[in-house]
Structure formats: structure tokens, C-alpha cells
Design an enzyme around this catalytic site. Structure first.
Site, PDB file in Angstrom:
ATOM      1  N   ASP A 406       0.844  -1.185   0.000  1.00  0.00           N
ATOM      2  CA  ASP A 406       0.000   0.000   0.000  1.00  0.00           C
ATOM      3  C   ASP A 406       0.886   1.245   0.000  1.00  0.00           C
ATOM      4  O   ASP A 406       1.854   1.328   0.756  1.00  0.00           O
ATOM      5  CB  ASP A 406      -0.887  -0.035   1.247  1.00  0.00           C
ATOM      6  CG  ASP A 406      -1.864   1.116   1.311  1.00  0.00           C
ATOM      7  OD1 ASP A 406      -2.703   1.208   0.399  1.00  0.00           O
ATOM      8  OD2 ASP A 406      -1.785   1.913   2.252  1.00  0.00           O
ATOM      9  N   GLU A 435       1.597   0.170  -4.981  1.00  0.00           N
ATOM     10  CA  GLU A 435       1.157   1.470  -5.473  1.00  0.00           C
ATOM     11  C   GLU A 435       2.378   2.390  -5.553  1.00  0.00           C
ATOM     12  O   GLU A 435       2.815   2.931  -4.542  1.00  0.00           O
ATOM     13  CB  GLU A 435       0.113   2.069  -4.530  1.00  0.00           C
ATOM     14  CG  GLU A 435      -1.204   1.322  -4.523  1.00  0.00           C
ATOM     15  CD  GLU A 435      -2.200   1.964  -3.583  1.00  0.00           C
ATOM     16  OE1 GLU A 435      -3.288   2.363  -4.033  1.00  0.00           O
ATOM     17  OE2 GLU A 435      -1.900   2.076  -2.376  1.00  0.00           O
TER      18      GLU A 435
END
Length: 695
Positions: A406, A435
Site C-alpha cells: 500500500d 502502489e
């Protein structure tokens, strides 16, 4: 500058002091330090400046040796006192070199006759071990050793005991759980001493290794969502156990794990399964949360356990889940949140070494690239080691197959590379991706594990936002279309997306691009299309859903599907459902049945990708075998080849029919417009259709 008088040790020879002008006009001619043995260390004022907020700032030089871990009190000329806080000193190279500990024995090391507890806390003045069993509590003082290690041995069998630590840093006592432990009580209020021999983890199942990352088809799912709908035949809904539960009813209804197995995907990516703070394990149905607010990185979330009071239960149940997936030929990737925490002040590592694990600037402000106000600092040596060791433990214990990070752009490049390297030593086909957004954190841009630095991370993948924005259309503006929902002017961008953007230098090989049009964040594709294609009926939106899924599944790179994307999942037009109810988030199998045509078409496309290696190229050089054409600037024709495997695809996002001459005989593999015979050299392209053919 919250208290009238504050002092911060920012280096071995620098003390920064802030005095409110409400007290003696913030003025002092002299200062000195005193330790707990009443030894005095003189200080010299280097500079003094008045600040805009009613404080006076003093920069003082320390005229003596600082013993890190000692508790110092600052005195001014009025005999006013302030406890000195260890602050930027913990970020210095000297501190990291002096106190780095390369042992792998931190936490609790159990043996029947003697259990050893070790913590790394160089700035702590004292630490006490608090043991509890049958309502009785006992305190053991821990002894400070070299390199900031505190240790104590308990000479009796304490299996099953609960424990916490009382840590005195910066003049305050704080209680914390063990950040190195994987065993905790309900809601993580205490850690638990566990005899490893009592832990029952199933034997690992060896799967045939993947040759390359582009062989993966990732399906993102939530433990809770997959089985939260009522009456689907699952006896343990919303739990680790329920996730892989199968019986006659689940098979008959094709729900839960029975359904997951039927899709043909290779990897399931689970939303966070490690301890997060925004739910109540005692009453798991009161709160819903995706889990992107970590508390303990090594303890599994009891919210998903059938018995969160039992410290072993959640570990064993999750281990069984992974094994069940492996038995079904499905690999398991985990979504890890290393970029921020639920509450900084209650984070166990923060209580042990304040400020060390968080990005901060010289003014004492904390980085907010995550928009949670507490970005993790993974550059510090012991922070780096903690997160690498955490990942290795997860792989060693649970045999998982990949990590998705994340907000990976907040982590540093060196950390992500070492995690990838260490995990690949354990499993050569291990996947690491995340990400790679370039988040505005205090980490320098050249060190961020972002897409901008993809060339520094040889085997790390990134979610491809170019693909998302040009195939799906804007995430932020629902009205703005992408190619799949009718923006034919994006046809050239769509061709780059089908190359995984490797052809335009976004990435340097196809294994690095995670191609997607939908994930847990933002509106589902179906909900977006209900806005940007509102004039179109359900039947057309179904075809657009298939068209977008086809572009994800047949593009070069790693395809990524969000659970329910294969049947037009809706969250009732809600763009962010992270803490909403099951009503918004559950996998709706009745809706799946209504849109079963999308499901069946998506399954066919998954099968085509798996059967034809030409859709799974991996190197930039292989793009020589990819080419494009168009039909009247609207329909995109995509050719790809690998050795003797040569295929073509036509994507038509318009309401028009087209004719296309192949100039060679071909076999139709997929045609949801149902306009062509199985073998042909001339193709009729129906509106909103996808046609896959093989030469």
C-alpha cells in the site's frame, strides 16, 4: 511547542529548547543538564531567536558526553525544569551505527525451563516485563545490554502467559505489546507466550513454479466480503475458515471458495489480514473496515478468527487458508501496509524508540504523504531490518506467494528491493508490487519506491495508472471516459496500455506493469459506467464491462481483477466503502447470477490468456512481436506473437459495425458479438464487442 518549556536532544552535541514567552518572556541567560545521578553537563547558547507563535528558540551546544538512555533534565536560570526528549539524535548516522543490532532474537524466545525477552530501545531509561496469568501479575525488571538491548530471563514455564512491557522514555512510562511477537490477545491488548510445539501449521504444498510474473492473473478479494452475504452455504462467514469453506451448498450455488476456484485465476490478493485498529474483535459486526490502519505488523487480525481470544487460533486458521488455496492451485498474495499506522502515539515501536520509525523534518513535523499524518521512515537501519524480517517471517510461516504494498512510494527503494530479494530466496517466483504513486512525503524523491524510480527496482511491479486512466477513464471525474467506455480519441493511448506502457518507457519490462481498471479504491467500473455511459442500457454496459476486462486480461503485463469486476460489481455509487457495511461491500452472488454472461465471458478470456503465451510476453525486446492497426480510427486491432503462437484481438467500443479483412485464415477464439463462424479470414465486428482470433 505544546508545553511552556520543551527540550529536544537532536544530536550528540546539540540541544534545541523552546520557551514560551508567557514565562519570564521566554528568556534565560544560562542552561545546564542534570542526569539521574545529579551529574551536571554545562550548555552553551549558540543562538536564540523569537518565533512567530510566542516561543523563543534556543540552540544549545552540549559541553560533555551524552549517554544515550540516560534521563536528562534541563534547567534554566530560573531553575525551571524540562525533561529532555530524545528526538533527531535517533536519526543520526552515529546513533544508527552505535546501536544497530543484527540479531534475530528480539521479542520472546520460549523454552520450558527459561524464557528470554529482548527489546531494542536505546533511548529507554528503564523497561519492565509485566507477566499475567490467572489474574496474577508479576513485574520483572529488564537489564540494559550493549546496543540498546534490554533483556530479562524468566526461569519457569510461562507458556500461555500474557505479557506487556512498561517502557520509560522521555520521562514517561508507557505500556506496549511486543512488536516482534505474532501472538496476541483479543484486540491486541497483550502479547502471549506460546510454546512453538503447540502451534499446528499445515505442511507446505509445492506448486509448479511460475516462469515469469506475466503468467499471473491476480484477483483482489476481502476475507469478509467473499462470504458476508447471507444464505450462501458458508458456516463461518467473514472468517479465515469461511474463505476456503466448501460443502454441497457452496458447490451447488457456486459461492465462496467454490466460486473463486471456478474463475481460473492464478493468485488471490487478500486485503490486509494483519492486526488493524479500526474494528472490535469482541463485536466484529459493529464495525466494518478494509484494514489499512495497522497496529501490529506480525499479528494476524482476530476480526477474521473464529476465536480471537485464542492466540494460536488465528495463526492456524490463516495458515490453513493458504494451504487450502495452494491445494486448489491458487497462490496467495498479501496486501501489506508499511507506510503509516493507525495511531502513532500507541504504535508499539514508537513507544520503544520515539520518533525513530517516522519521517520527520527538522522542525519536528511529521510527514503526511499518506494523508494519515504519520509516514513510516523505512530508511533507518533498525526500521529497515524490522520490515524485512517481518516479510521473511510471513513467507516462512505461511508460505504466501507475493506482497502488494500500500502506498509503496512512501517506502524507500532499498527496503523494497531487499524484501523482494529475500523473499525470492525463499520462493523464486515470489511477487512484489505496489502502489508506486509519487507521494509528497519527506523522503527524497530519488529514494522513493515510486514509478519514477522503477528502473532502480528490477523485479518490482507497479499499478499502472496510465492503463487505468486511458482504458477506464478518470478515477476522479466520473464523467470522463476512457477507451473502453467510448473515448475513441484515446485509441493510440490504448495501444500503449496494451503494451503495458513499456513501449513509451513507463516501465522497462512487462513484468513491472500491473494492469487494472478497478480495485478496492474508488468507484467500481460498473458504477463509473453508470455515470459516464448513463444514456446506455444495461445490456450495453455489460458489453463494456467485458471489453474492459478483455483489455486487462489480454494486455501485455500482469492482469489484476477486483472481486466482482467479472460480474459488474456495484457499491451503490459509493466511491469509498472502506468503513461502510456489508450491504455495500459484500460479494453479491445473486447479482453474479443476473450478470452471469459477464462472468462466463471473463472466464473464457482468462482461459485464453493462460493458453496463449503470446499474451504473456515479459521483456521489452519481445514487443517487436506486438503491432497495431485500427478500423476507421475507432476499433483497435492488436496483434501479438510468441514463437508459433500468433493471435489478434479487435476491440470495438463504438455502436457501429465494422468489416475487417485478415488476409489469412484464422480461428475465432472469442466473439461476444456472435457474428463470425469459427474459421474465417474476414471478420464482422459487432458494436461494443471483443473478438480474439488465432492464426
Amino acid at each position: 511547542m505544546k508545553e511552556p518549556y520543551e527540550a529536544y536532544l537532536d544530536d550528540y552535541d546539540i540541544l534545541n529548547v523552546y520557551m514560551s514567552k508567557n514565562f519570564f518572556n521566554g528568556s534565560s541567560r544560562i542552561f545546564h543538564l542534570k542526569d539521574t545521578q545529579d551529574h551536571i553537563i554545562p550548555l552553551t547558547i549558540q543562538s536564540m531567536s523569537d518565533l512567530y507563535n510566542g516561543y523563543t528558540h534556543y540552540r544549545l551546544s552540549i559541553n560533555g558526553m551524552i549517554n544515550v538512555g540516560e534521563e536528562y533534565t534541563l534547567y534554566d536560570e530560573h531553575c525551571k525544569r524540562a525533561v529532555c526528549h530524545y528526538s533527531h539524535i535517533v536519526k543520526t548516522n552515529r546513533f544508527n551505527d552505535e546501536f544497530f543490532y543484527d540479531g534475530n532474537d528480539l521479542g520472546c524466545l520460549y523454552a520450558p525451563a527459561v524464557t528470554t525477552f529482548k527489546l531494542w530501545s536505546p533511548v529507554a531509561y528503564r523497561i519492565q516485563l509485566c507477566l499475567e496469568s490467572d489474574g496474577k501479575r508479576e513485574i520483572h525488571e529488564m537489564e540494559r545490554k550493549d546496543r540498546g538491548i534490554y533483556e530479562v530471563r524468566v526461569n519457569k514455564n510461562i507458556s500461555g502467559y500474557h505479557y506487556t512491557f512498561m517502557v520509560r522514555t522521555n520521562g514517561q512510562w508507557k505500556e506496549t505489546i511486543d512488536p516482534y511477537s505474532s501472538f496476541c490477545t483479543q484486540n491486541g491488548l497483550a502479547s502471549v507466550v506460546v510454546d512453538p510445539k503447540t502451534l499446528s501449521i499445515p505442511q507446505k504444498i509445492k506448486l509448479k513454479p511460475m516462469k515469469k510474473a506475466t503468467d499471473a492473473i491476480i484477483y483482489e478479494a476481502s476475507i469478509r466480503d467473499m462470504t458476508s452475504q447471507a444464505n450462501i452455504g458458508v458456516d463461518h462467514p467473514k472468517k479465515f475458515v469461511g474463505f476456503t469453506e466448501e460443502n454441497e451448498k457452496t458447490r451447488a450455488l457456486n459461492t465462496g471458495f467454490s466460486y473463486l476456484k471456478s474463475l481460473g485465476i492464478t493468485h488471490v490478493q487478500l486485503l490486509p489480514v494483519f492486526d488493524f485498529g479500526s474494528v472490535d474483535e469482541v463485536y466484529p459486526n459493529i464495525f466494518y473496515n478494509w484494514g489499512y490502519d495497522p497496529v501490529a505488523h506480525r499479528c494476524l487480525e482476530g476480526y477474521y478468527s473464529t476465536n480471537p481470544k485464542d492466540a494460536l487460533c488465528r495463526v492456524e486458521e490463516f495458515a490453513q487458508l493458504v494451504q487450502n488455496c495452494h491445494m486448489a492451485g491458487i497462490r496467495v498474495n498479501l496486501d501489506l501496509v508499511f507506510n503509516h499506522v493507525y495511531e502513532k502515539e500507541n504504535y508499539p515501536l514508537e513507544k520503544l524508540v520515539p520518533d525513530y520509525y517516522f519521517l520527520m523534518n527538522q522542525q519536528g513535523e511529521f510527514s503526511n504523504g499518506s494523508y494519515c499524518g504519520n509516514d513510516i521512515d523505512t530508511q533507518q537501519r533498525m526500521s529497515h531490518k524490522y520490515f524485512v524480517d517481518t516479510c521473511k517471517r510471513i513467507v516462512e510461516w505461511f508460505d504466501v506467494d507475493g506482497f502488494r504494498f500500500d502506498l509503496m512510494g512512501i517506502l524507500d527503494v532499498d527496503l523494497v528491493n531487499e524484501i523482494e530479494q529475500e523473499c525470492r530466496k525463499l520462493k523464486p517466483d515470489f511477487m512484489v508490487y505496489g502502489e508506486g504513486w509519487n507521494m509528497p512525503s519527506f523522503l527524497s524523491e530519488d529514494r522513493r519506491a515510486s514509478q519514477l524510480n522503477q528502473h532502480k527496482m528490477e523485479h518490482v511491479g507497479h499499478f499502472n495508472d496510465y492503463f487505468r486512466e486511458h482504458i477506464r477513464g478518470s478515477n476522479g471525474e466520473l464523467e470522463r471516459k476512457g477507451y473502453s467506455n467510448g473515448a475513441v480519441e484515446m485509441i493510440e493511448a490504448a495501444s500503449h496500455a496494451l503494451c503495458g506502457c513499456v513501449d513509451i518507457g513507463y516501465y522497462d519490462n512487462m513484468e513491472k506493469t500491473i494492469n487494472y481498471v478497478e480495485c478496492h479504491d474508488n468507484h467500481t467500473l460498473w458504477d463509473k459506467n453508470r455515470v459516464c455511459c448513463r444514456e446506455e442500457g444495461r445490456e450495453i454496459r455489460e458489453k463494456r464491462q467485458v471489453l474492459a476486462n478483455a483489455m486487462v486480461l489480454l494486455a501485455q503485463g500482469v492482469p489484476f481483477l477486483h472481486a466482482g469486476q467479472e460480474f459488474g460489481r456495484t457499491k451503490q455509487n459509493l466511491g469509498n466503502s472502506y468503513n461502510r457495511s456489508d450491504n455495500y461491500n459484500c460479494i453479491d452472488y445473486q447479482r453474479r447470477d443476473i450478470h452471469i454472461k459477464i462472468v462466463n465471458d471473463t472466464k473464457k478470456l482468462i482461459s485464453i490468456r493462460k493458453e496463449h503465451e503470446c499474451f504473456r510476453l515479459s521483456t521489452k525486446e519481445e514487443l517487436e512481436n506486438v503491432s497495431f492497426n485500427d478500423i476507421e480510427g475507432s476499433a483497435l486491432v492488436y496483434y501479438t506473437k510468441k514463437d508459433d503462437d500468433s493471435c489478434g484481438v479487435i476491440f470495438n467500443p463504438t455502436n457501429r459495425y465494422f468489416n475487417y479483412d485478415l488476409n489469412a485464415d484464422a480461428r475465432i477464439l472469442f466473439d461476444n458479438g456472435q457474428c463470425n463462424s469459427s474459421n474465417t479470414n474476414k471478420i464482422l465486428v459487432a458494436p461494443y464487442s471483443v473478438i480474439v482470433f488465432k492464426f
